[in-house]
Design a protein around this motif. Structure first.
Motif, PDB file in Angstrom:
ATOM      1  N   ASP A  51       0.852  -1.211   0.090  1.00 18.85           N
ATOM      2  CA  ASP A  51       0.169   0.153   0.401  1.00 18.85           C
ATOM      3  C   ASP A  51       0.853   0.968  -0.244  1.00 18.85           C
ATOM      4  OD1 ASP A  51      -2.009  -1.953  -0.335  1.00 18.85           O
ATOM      5  OD2 ASP A  51      -2.528  -1.086   2.111  1.00 18.85           O
ATOM      6  N   ASP A  52       2.238   0.869   0.390  1.00 19.31           N
ATOM      7  CA  ASP A  52       3.079   2.576   0.537  1.00 19.31           C
ATOM      8  C   ASP A  52       3.811   2.650  -0.830  1.00 19.31           C
ATOM      9  OD1 ASP A  52       4.422   0.351   0.891  1.00 19.31           O
ATOM     10  OD2 ASP A  52       6.279   1.657   1.598  1.00 19.31           O
ATOM     11  N   VAL A  53       3.564   1.559  -1.405  1.00 13.35           N
ATOM     12  CA  VAL A  53       4.191   2.362  -2.912  1.00 13.35           C
ATOM     13  C   VAL A  53       3.710   2.078  -4.333  1.00 13.35           C
ATOM     14  CG1 VAL A  53       6.022   0.924  -4.828  1.00 13.35           C
ATOM     15  CG2 VAL A  53       5.744   0.643  -2.142  1.00 13.35           C
ATOM     16  N   GLY A  54       3.461   3.602  -4.874  1.00 15.95           N
ATOM     17  CA  GLY A  54       1.975   3.734  -5.946  1.00 15.95           C
ATOM     18  C   GLY A  54       3.057   3.626  -7.447  1.00 15.95           C
ATOM     19  N   VAL A  55       4.045   4.277  -7.217  1.00 19.55           N
ATOM     20  CA  VAL A  55       4.726   4.308  -8.861  1.00 19.55           C
ATOM     21  C   VAL A  55       6.268   2.987  -8.488  1.00 19.55           C
ATOM     22  CG1 VAL A  55       6.449   5.434 -10.591  1.00 19.55           C
ATOM     23  CG2 VAL A  55       4.315   6.454  -9.312  1.00 19.55           C
ATOM     24  N   VAL A  56       6.638   2.710  -9.446  1.00 22.96           N
ATOM     25  CA  VAL A  56       8.505   2.240  -9.282  1.00 22.96           C
ATOM     26  C   VAL A  56       9.424   2.272 -10.101  1.00 22.96           C
ATOM     27  CG1 VAL A  56       9.175  -0.636  -9.693  1.00 22.96           C
ATOM     28  CG2 VAL A  56       7.350  -0.567  -8.413  1.00 22.96           C
ATOM     29  N   VAL A  57      10.165   2.392 -10.143  1.00 24.39           N
ATOM     30  CA  VAL A  57      11.342   3.401 -11.320  1.00 24.39           C
ATOM     31  C   VAL A  57      12.467   3.011 -10.614  1.00 24.39           C
ATOM     32  CG1 VAL A  57      13.180   4.996 -11.453  1.00 24.39           C
ATOM     33  CG2 VAL A  57      10.884   5.830  -9.926  1.00 24.39           C
ATOM     34  N   LEU A  58      12.972   2.015 -11.900  1.00 25.39           N
ATOM     35  CA  LEU A  58      14.197   1.027 -11.901  1.00 25.39           C
ATOM     36  C   LEU A  58      15.455   2.088 -12.743  1.00 25.39           C
ATOM     37  CD1 LEU A  58      15.137  -2.035 -12.201  1.00 25.39           C
ATOM     38  CD2 LEU A  58      14.456  -2.474 -14.709  1.00 25.39           C
ATOM     39  N   VAL A  59      16.066   1.907 -11.790  1.00 24.40           N
ATOM     40  CA  VAL A  59      17.849   2.666 -11.745  1.00 24.40           C
ATOM     41  C   VAL A  59      18.773   1.465 -11.647  1.00 24.40           C
ATOM     42  CG1 VAL A  59      16.901   4.965 -10.881  1.00 24.40           C
ATOM     43  CG2 VAL A  59      17.889   3.065  -9.182  1.00 24.40           C
ATOM     44  N   GLY A  60      19.557   2.510 -12.416  1.00 22.68           N
ATOM     45  CA  GLY A  60      20.766   1.470 -11.865  1.00 22.68           C
ATOM     46  C   GLY A  60      22.744   2.260 -10.926  1.00 22.68           C
ATOM     47  N   GLU A  61      22.306   1.206 -10.395  1.00 22.12           N
ATOM     48  CA  GLU A  61      24.226   1.657  -9.423  1.00 22.12           C
ATOM     49  C   GLU A  61      24.914   2.363 -10.208  1.00 22.12           C
ATOM     50  OE1 GLU A  61      23.923   2.953  -6.429  1.00 22.12           O
ATOM     51  OE2 GLU A  61      21.357   2.447  -6.255  1.00 22.12           O
ATOM     52  N   GLY A  62      25.984   3.355 -10.109  1.00 20.21           N
ATOM     53  CA  GLY A  62      27.113   3.618 -10.841  1.00 20.21           C
ATOM     54  C   GLY A  62      27.405   3.980 -11.709  1.00 20.21           C
ATOM     55  N   THR A  63      27.432   3.680 -12.935  1.00 14.50           N
ATOM     56  CA  THR A  63      27.660   3.925 -14.473  1.00 14.50           C
ATOM     57  C   THR A  63      27.004   3.788 -15.687  1.00 14.50           C
ATOM     58  OG1 THR A  63      29.698   3.418 -15.122  1.00 14.50           O
ATOM     59  CG2 THR A  63      30.034   5.311 -14.051  1.00 14.50           C
ATOM     60  N   ALA A  64      26.170   3.054 -14.689  1.00 20.16           N
ATOM     61  CA  ALA A  64      25.453   2.361 -15.636  1.00 20.16           C
ATOM     62  C   ALA A  64      23.954   2.106 -15.655  1.00 20.16           C
ATOM     63  CB  ALA A  64      25.913   0.519 -15.838  1.00 20.16           C
ATOM     64  N   TRP A  65      23.346   1.745 -16.560  1.00 15.19           N
ATOM     65  CA  TRP A  65      21.719   1.317 -16.416  1.00 15.19           C
ATOM     66  C   TRP A  65      21.630  -0.242 -16.252  1.00 15.19           C
ATOM     67  CZ3 TRP A  65      17.138  -1.285 -18.543  1.00 15.19           C
ATOM     68  CH2 TRP A  65      15.508  -0.850 -17.853  1.00 15.19           C
TER      69      TRP A  65
END
Ligand code: COA
Length: 278
Positions: A51-65
């Motif tokens: 319930d506390d999540v409405g949108v998911v963002v997919l990111v990359g740590e560091g210099t890469a996705w």
């Protein structure tokens, strides 16, 4: 750090109803190993009905996705083990991309850097995509002697035109975020230092929309792409009727706020989701 434990291959923080999910193997440019693929599926499934999540963002740590599939742990190691291991690794990878394509909540790819080959699977899995202008996209498969598998050939044709797709796949040249936006691989490209703020801004808008309507809308857009016009018309009638089963009050409330209260204009923004009437 090549022996990063499975649970550390993906990182996740939730802030203001946005789940920032990271490919977390920066030392390997976030290439997708079987461990990462298994962990990503777990993380996404855990977030899907929170319930506390409405949108998911997919990111990359560091210099890469993500630098695509792990050439050692996904390809070479499993090929040495045999067909069964290869099929299992494929199922694990394709499985979470499929989950992402049909995720219950809106998803955004925040492409901060390298994005190669197999990474086009999760890129396409996300509903929206925003790239840093200097991010690099490539179908590098041709450079190491294979075809763009894992859906990548299909995805490049789906997202861009035939000539661009053919050039991209055959030449093995990278394009930057600006060109990726021009081609339709992402919605837009922004300077790297504005990337997170822009993604948070888009997520904020999505959080203000009716979540049931968002879910049925994103699924409808994916479904109708492959349908004839008449089949789409029929599907959309049925999808709206099914959506009413989950949320019949939302649109009635919205209609009241517009027609009776004159409290908002649908052409200019969303109705007030917090206003609940008896
Ligand atoms: N599979 C396996 N290992 C990978 C990888 C991949 N797809 N991408 C990067 N790595 C590893 C490198 O082998 C290196 O490991 P090491 O530190 O043990 O030597 C580490 O990640 C860092 O990579 P490096 O090449 O030194 O980083 P870079 O910043 O100079 O270059 C890339 C980044 C993405 C351009 C380069 O790593 C690359 O070309 N990767 C392969 C991309 C690709 O073709 N993916 C396959 C798509 S299916």
């Amino acid at each position: 750090m090549s022996q990063r434990p499975e649970e550390d291959t993906v990182a996740c923080t939730v802030e203001n109803r946005i789940a920032w999910v990271s490919f977390n193997r920066p030392e390997k440019r976030n290439c997708m190993s079987p461990k990462l693929n298994r962990q990503m599926k777990r993380v996404l499934e855990e977030l899907e009905f929170r319930d506390d999540v409405g949108v998911v963002v997919l990111v990359g740590e560091g210099t890469a996705w993500s630098a695509g599939m792990d050439l050692k742990e996904y390809f070479r190691d499993n090929e040495e083990k045999g067909l069964g291991a290869m099929r299992q690794a494929q199922r694990e990878a394709y499985g979470w991309w499929e989950r992402l394509r049909w995720f219950e909540k809106p998803t955004i790819a925040m492409v901060n850097g390298w994005c190669f080959g197999g990474a086009y699977g999760p890129l396409f899995g996300c509903d929206l995509a925003v790239a840093a202008e200097d991010a690099q996209f490539g179908l590098s498969e041709i450079n190491w002697g294979i075809l763009p598998g894992g859906g990548a050939s299909k995805i490049i044709v789906e997202l861009t035109g035939f000539r661009n797709a053919m050039y991209h796949a055959m030449m093995g040249e990278n394009i930057d975020g600006r060109k990726a936006a021009e081609w339709g691989l992402v919605n837009e490209a922004v300077p790297a230092d504005r990337l997170k703020a822009r993604v948070a801004e888009i997520a904020g808008v999505l959080l203000g929309k009716n979540p049931h309507a968002l879910r049925s809308t994103k699924w409808a857009i994916r479904r109708v792409r492959e349908m004839t016009f008449d089949n789409s018309m029929d599907y959309l009638v049925r999808a709206q009727e099914a959506a009413n089963f989950f949320d019949n009050d939302g649109r009635k409330e919205a209609t009241r706020q517009f027609i009776d209260d004159k409290a908002f204009k649908p052409g200019l923004g969303a109705y007030d989701l917090n206003k609940v009437r008896d």
